[in-house]
Design a protein around this motif. Structure first.
Motif, mmCIF file in Angstrom:
data_model
loop_
_atom_site.group_PDB
_atom_site.id
_atom_site.type_symbol
_atom_site.label_atom_id
_atom_site.label_comp_id
_atom_site.label_asym_id
_atom_site.label_seq_id
_atom_site.Cartn_x
_atom_site.Cartn_y
_atom_site.Cartn_z
ATOM 1 N N LEU A 48 13.648 8.811 122.299
ATOM 2 C CA LEU A 48 14.013 9.872 121.371
ATOM 3 C C LEU A 48 14.286 11.159 122.145
ATOM 4 C CD1 LEU A 48 14.333 10.731 118.393
ATOM 5 C CD2 LEU A 48 11.900 11.332 118.409
ATOM 6 N N TYR A 49 15.469 11.716 121.927
ATOM 7 C CA TYR A 49 15.892 12.935 122.622
ATOM 8 C C TYR A 49 14.880 14.051 122.362
ATOM 9 C CZ TYR A 49 19.231 16.510 124.258
ATOM 10 O OH TYR A 49 19.866 17.518 124.940
ATOM 11 N N GLY A 50 14.336 14.609 123.428
ATOM 12 C CA GLY A 50 13.425 15.739 123.298
ATOM 13 C C GLY A 50 11.997 15.436 123.671
ATOM 14 N N ASN A 51 11.482 14.242 123.305
ATOM 15 C CA ASN A 51 10.059 14.040 123.561
ATOM 16 C C ASN A 51 9.667 12.646 124.044
ATOM 17 O OD1 ASN A 51 10.145 12.508 121.204
ATOM 18 N ND2 ASN A 51 9.392 14.191 119.919
ATOM 19 N N GLY A 52 10.627 11.785 124.323
ATOM 20 C CA GLY A 52 10.300 10.565 125.030
ATOM 21 C C GLY A 52 9.630 9.463 124.244
ATOM 22 N N ILE A 53 9.789 9.421 122.928
ATOM 23 C CA ILE A 53 9.258 8.315 122.132
ATOM 24 C C ILE A 53 10.261 7.166 122.165
ATOM 25 C CG2 ILE A 53 8.543 7.587 119.821
ATOM 26 C CD1 ILE A 53 7.727 10.489 119.288
ATOM 27 N N SER A 54 9.782 5.953 122.401
ATOM 28 C CA SER A 54 10.676 4.808 122.577
ATOM 29 C C SER A 54 11.319 4.396 121.254
ATOM 30 C CB SER A 54 9.907 3.622 123.153
ATOM 31 O OG SER A 54 10.745 2.499 123.275
ATOM 32 N N ILE A 55 12.649 4.307 121.236
ATOM 33 C CA ILE A 55 13.390 3.831 120.070
ATOM 34 C C ILE A 55 13.839 2.384 120.288
ATOM 35 C CG2 ILE A 55 15.405 4.195 118.604
ATOM 36 C CD1 ILE A 55 13.194 6.320 118.329
ATOM 37 N N GLN A 56 14.265 2.069 121.503
ATOM 38 C CA GLN A 56 14.675 0.706 121.823
ATOM 39 C C GLN A 56 14.334 0.428 123.283
ATOM 40 O OE1 GLN A 56 18.550 -0.528 120.448
ATOM 41 N NE2 GLN A 56 18.785 -2.053 122.047
ATOM 42 N N THR A 77 20.154 21.544 129.169
ATOM 43 C CA THR A 77 20.030 20.956 130.493
ATOM 44 C C THR A 77 18.737 20.166 130.652
ATOM 45 O OG1 THR A 77 19.092 23.008 131.343
ATOM 46 C CG2 THR A 77 21.469 22.673 131.631
ATOM 47 N N ASN A 78 17.710 20.530 129.915
ATOM 48 C CA ASN A 78 16.452 19.809 129.962
ATOM 49 C C ASN A 78 16.175 19.116 128.635
ATOM 50 O OD1 ASN A 78 15.860 20.644 132.602
ATOM 51 N ND2 ASN A 78 15.066 22.587 131.860
ATOM 52 N N GLY A 79 17.251 18.803 127.889
ATOM 53 C CA GLY A 79 17.091 18.340 126.527
ATOM 54 C C GLY A 79 16.298 17.073 126.364
ATOM 55 N N CYS A 80 16.332 16.160 127.330
ATOM 56 C CA CYS A 80 15.623 14.896 127.166
ATOM 57 C C CYS A 80 14.126 15.094 126.985
ATOM 58 C CB CYS A 80 15.891 13.985 128.368
ATOM 59 S SG CYS A 80 17.520 13.198 128.307
ATOM 60 N N PHE A 81 13.600 16.212 127.473
ATOM 61 C CA PHE A 81 12.163 16.459 127.368
ATOM 62 C C PHE A 81 11.857 17.855 126.835
ATOM 63 C CE2 PHE A 81 12.723 13.187 130.578
ATOM 64 C CZ PHE A 81 11.769 12.249 130.212
ATOM 65 N N ASP A 82 12.798 18.484 126.124
ATOM 66 C CA ASP A 82 12.588 19.884 125.776
ATOM 67 C C ASP A 82 11.578 20.103 124.657
ATOM 68 O OD1 ASP A 82 13.997 19.259 123.486
ATOM 69 O OD2 ASP A 82 15.678 20.621 123.865
#
Length: 242
Positions: free
Chosen positions: A205-213, A9-14
């Motif tokens: 990037l799923y989990g820690n917010g690093i930009s991929i595109q 549920t909080n995966g985008c920043f887990d």
């Protein structure tokens, strides 16, 4: 640093607590077009840990993250520039590893001619836990920014205040393939009340917010910026997905 997982549920920043630990780093190279010109964006991140930070009555210390970004335009080198962004947040806790408060930031930008601009912002009301609102596709979070800034360019100094809102919407969590690898991402759309602001579409990037595109479009729907990751290293180790 250890990976902290608190569930889908909080995966985008887990994993945000992991990369915010003192000494964590990443190096990200992105290429594509910015403002219609071929460009390379090089981002280097380092977490400095807890430092003294004055934002009474909210904080006397904060977690510092430094982001150095260099923009290189091979066909138009006079547009080259670099910036140092320093952000100050509350440290994640064991009880709430993905929960943090943003107190403020400062940015120093230098262009190819050596001119510089310095922006300092301390939010009159810290921005808290907006990432926890973005948990399912279609969910959104609106951030209200208010603070002060000082811009120094050459011998000219201008001071003023800013007040605007920014709305983030989670579109989904697609897996995308770019030159750097195949990554699971969180796909956000970001709009702002600032005049003439672009609509941003981000794949982090799923989990820690690093930009991929990143893609930016103007008010007419024209694609202005489009850059993708060509290389990513986290804590000194190349990372290619998922």
């Amino acid at each position: 640093p250890a990976t902290v997982t608190v569930g889908e549920t909080n995966g985008c920043f887990d994993q945000i607590a992991s990369i915010m630990q003192a000494g964590s780093t990443y190096s990200l190279t992105q290429t594509g077009t910015l403002g219609g010109l071929p460009a390379t964006k090089q981002t280097n991140y380092v977490a400095r840990g807890v430092v003294a930070y004055s934002d009474p009555p909210f904080a006397s210390s904060a977690n510092e993250q430094d982001v150095t970004t260099t923009y290189t335009y091979p066909t138009f080198p006079s547009s080259n520039q670099s910036s140092l962004d320093i952000g100050y947040d509350s440290p994640p806790t064991a009880a709430n590893p993905t929960s943090f408060v943003t107190y403020g930031a400062n940015e120093t930008t230098t262009d190819a001619a050596g001119n510089s601009a310095v922006v300092n912002g301390t939010f009159s009301t810290p921005v808290a836990n907006w990432n926890l609102m973005l948990v399912t596709a279609g969910s959104s979070a609106t951030l209200s920014y208010a603070g002060s800034e000082t811009v120094t360019q050459g011998s000219t100094v201008n001071s003023g205040s800013f007040n605007y809102t920014e709305t983030w919407k989670l579109l989904g969590t697609p897996t995308i393939t770019v030159q750097a690898g195949t990554f699971r991402t969180c796909n956000f759309q970001v709009t702002s009340t600032l005049p003439n602001s672009l609509t941003q579409t981000l794949w982090w990037l799923y989990g820690n917010g690093i930009s991929i595109q990143e893609q930016d479009t103007d008010s007419s729907g024209n694609l202005v910026d489009n850059i993708q990751a060509t290389a990513l290293t986290i804590n000194g180790v190349p990372f290619t997905g998922p």
